[in-house]
Scaffold this motif. Structure first.
Motif, PDB file in Angstrom:
ATOM      1  N   ASP A   1     -16.749   1.421  -2.664  1.00 36.76           N
ATOM      2  CA  ASP A   1     -16.641   2.025  -2.014  1.00 36.76           C
ATOM      3  C   ASP A   1     -15.061   3.066  -1.296  1.00 36.76           C
ATOM      4  O   ASP A   1     -15.377   4.207  -0.550  1.00 36.76           O
ATOM      5  N   SER A   2     -14.371   2.528  -1.252  1.00 43.20           N
ATOM      6  CA  SER A   2     -12.507   1.812  -0.691  1.00 43.20           C
ATOM      7  C   SER A   2     -11.916   1.832  -1.386  1.00 43.20           C
ATOM      8  O   SER A   2     -11.279   1.405  -2.328  1.00 43.20           O
ATOM      9  N   ALA A   3     -10.766   2.488  -0.944  1.00 44.27           N
ATOM     10  CA  ALA A   3      -9.493   2.354  -1.950  1.00 44.27           C
ATOM     11  C   ALA A   3      -8.493   1.746  -1.061  1.00 44.27           C
ATOM     12  O   ALA A   3      -7.801   1.945  -1.646  1.00 44.27           O
ATOM     13  N   ALA A   4      -8.356   0.579  -0.125  1.00 44.81           N
ATOM     14  CA  ALA A   4      -8.053   0.117   0.251  1.00 44.81           C
ATOM     15  C   ALA A   4      -7.660  -1.053   0.023  1.00 44.81           C
ATOM     16  O   ALA A   4      -6.456  -1.717   0.651  1.00 44.81           O
ATOM     17  N   MET A   5      -8.040  -1.362  -0.940  1.00 42.90           N
ATOM     18  CA  MET A   5      -7.381  -1.981  -1.737  1.00 42.90           C
ATOM     19  C   MET A   5      -6.921  -2.299  -2.843  1.00 42.90           C
ATOM     20  O   MET A   5      -6.498  -2.969  -4.241  1.00 42.90           O
ATOM     21  N   GLU A   6      -6.368  -1.340  -3.331  1.00 45.32           N
ATOM     22  CA  GLU A   6      -5.901  -0.561  -4.388  1.00 45.32           C
ATOM     23  C   GLU A   6      -4.084  -0.735  -4.397  1.00 45.32           C
ATOM     24  O   GLU A   6      -4.064  -0.991  -3.363  1.00 45.32           O
ATOM     25  N   PRO A   7      -3.254  -1.231  -5.129  1.00 46.26           N
ATOM     26  CA  PRO A   7      -3.965  -0.944  -6.888  1.00 46.26           C
ATOM     27  C   PRO A   7      -3.982  -2.527  -7.453  1.00 46.26           C
ATOM     28  O   PRO A   7      -5.201  -2.250  -8.320  1.00 46.26           O
ATOM     29  N   VAL A   8      -4.914  -3.188  -6.537  1.00 45.59           N
ATOM     30  CA  VAL A   8      -5.962  -4.770  -7.262  1.00 45.59           C
ATOM     31  C   VAL A   8      -6.948  -4.582  -7.784  1.00 45.59           C
ATOM     32  O   VAL A   8      -7.362  -4.762  -8.265  1.00 45.59           O
ATOM     33  N   ILE A   9      -8.110  -3.804  -6.637  1.00 49.51           N
ATOM     34  CA  ILE A   9      -9.477  -3.091  -6.827  1.00 49.51           C
ATOM     35  C   ILE A   9      -9.420  -1.293  -6.456  1.00 49.51           C
ATOM     36  O   ILE A   9      -9.026  -1.182  -5.265  1.00 49.51           O
ATOM     37  N   LEU A  10      -9.354  -0.970  -7.677  1.00 47.84           N
ATOM     38  CA  LEU A  10      -9.980   0.708  -7.259  1.00 47.84           C
ATOM     39  C   LEU A  10     -10.826   0.473  -7.185  1.00 47.84           C
ATOM     40  O   LEU A  10     -12.341   0.323  -7.392  1.00 47.84           O
TER      41      LEU A  10
END
Length: 241
Positions: free
Chosen positions: A153-162
């Motif tokens: 539910d977070s964009a903190a790991m983008e672009p690795v995990i969307l």
């Protein structure tokens, strides 16, 4: 004159594997021990059935009585799944999502698992408990005995995990090799996925998006706050409009 035994050829072997896969999916029995308990038979009876490529007819009758299952669906995949849906342990639509495949082709066989939110359901902010909100069909090879599946539910790991991706967390793996992705609990926030590094007696948790500040957890607290290591990610890199 002795009666000739039916030969277990490739066609019969394939039929047997598909029928047994339907039985396992519908009953939730994933091992031979569990299946023997459901069918109320000895494990040796299952081994004998596999050797003969033949499912005894009384197994179909037992499964109709215990689970309401349609013998024609168990045998040949002919719908409906249930003749008595009130006894069904798994929703028919879930059972029909994945076509049965050979036991030797783990990536072609699927399993439906529950997906939890990152925030969880516990009323205690210091404890995380799963809060299932949907089901997801994953390859059988992605499943682990202690698997938790989360919806990011977070964009903190983008672009690795969307944001919106599904991640599989192996709760049996609680080590923290430098740079590995782990799901770690933070009070009042729920689970956060970060890359973990050990520095100067504490763990540093870093996001891929550098606009998110590093987080620090004392080494003494890390084990209790770690749900597990991220072992796979499923996400749509090019969603349809």
């Amino acid at each position: 004159m002795a009666k000739l035994k039916k030969k277990c050829d490739e066609r019969l072997e394939h039929w047997f594997e598909e029928a047994m896969e339907r039985i396992k999916k519908a009953t939730g029995a994933r091992t031979q021990v569990q299946l023997a308990e459901v069918l109320e038979v000895r494990q040796s009876s299952i081994s004998d059935a596999k050797r003969r490529c033949s499912v005894p007819s009384d197994w179909f009758l037992k499964l109709y009585r215990s689970h309401g299952l349609n013998p024609n669906w168990l045998s040949d995949g002919q719908e409906p799944v249930y003749l008595n849906a009130s006894r069904g342990a798994v929703a028919a639509e879930n059972l029909l999502r994945e076509a049965p495949a050979s036991y030797g082709r783990a990536n072609a066989r699927g399993r439906v698992v529950q997906v939890s939110t990152m925030t969880g359901s516990s009323a205690d902010p210091n404890v995380w408990a799963p809060q299932p909100t949907e089901d997801l069909s994953i390859p059988e090879s992605y499943h682990r005995p202690e698997l938790a599946v989360l919806r990011v539910d977070s964009a903190a790991m983008e672009p690795v995990i969307l944001r919106g991706a599904f991640v599989g967390v192996d709760m049996a793996q609680r080590q923290h090799p430098d740079g590995d992705l782990c799901a770690v609990h933070f009070p009042h926030q729920g689970l956060l996925i970060r890359r973990v590094y050990y520095q100067d007696g504490q763990f540093v948790l870093r996001a891929e998006d550098k606009s998110h500040a590093d987080l620090h957890v004392p080494a003494a607290e890390m084990a209790a706050r770690t749900l597990g290591r991220v072992v796979w990610v499923m996400q749509n890199l090019n969603p349809l409009a």
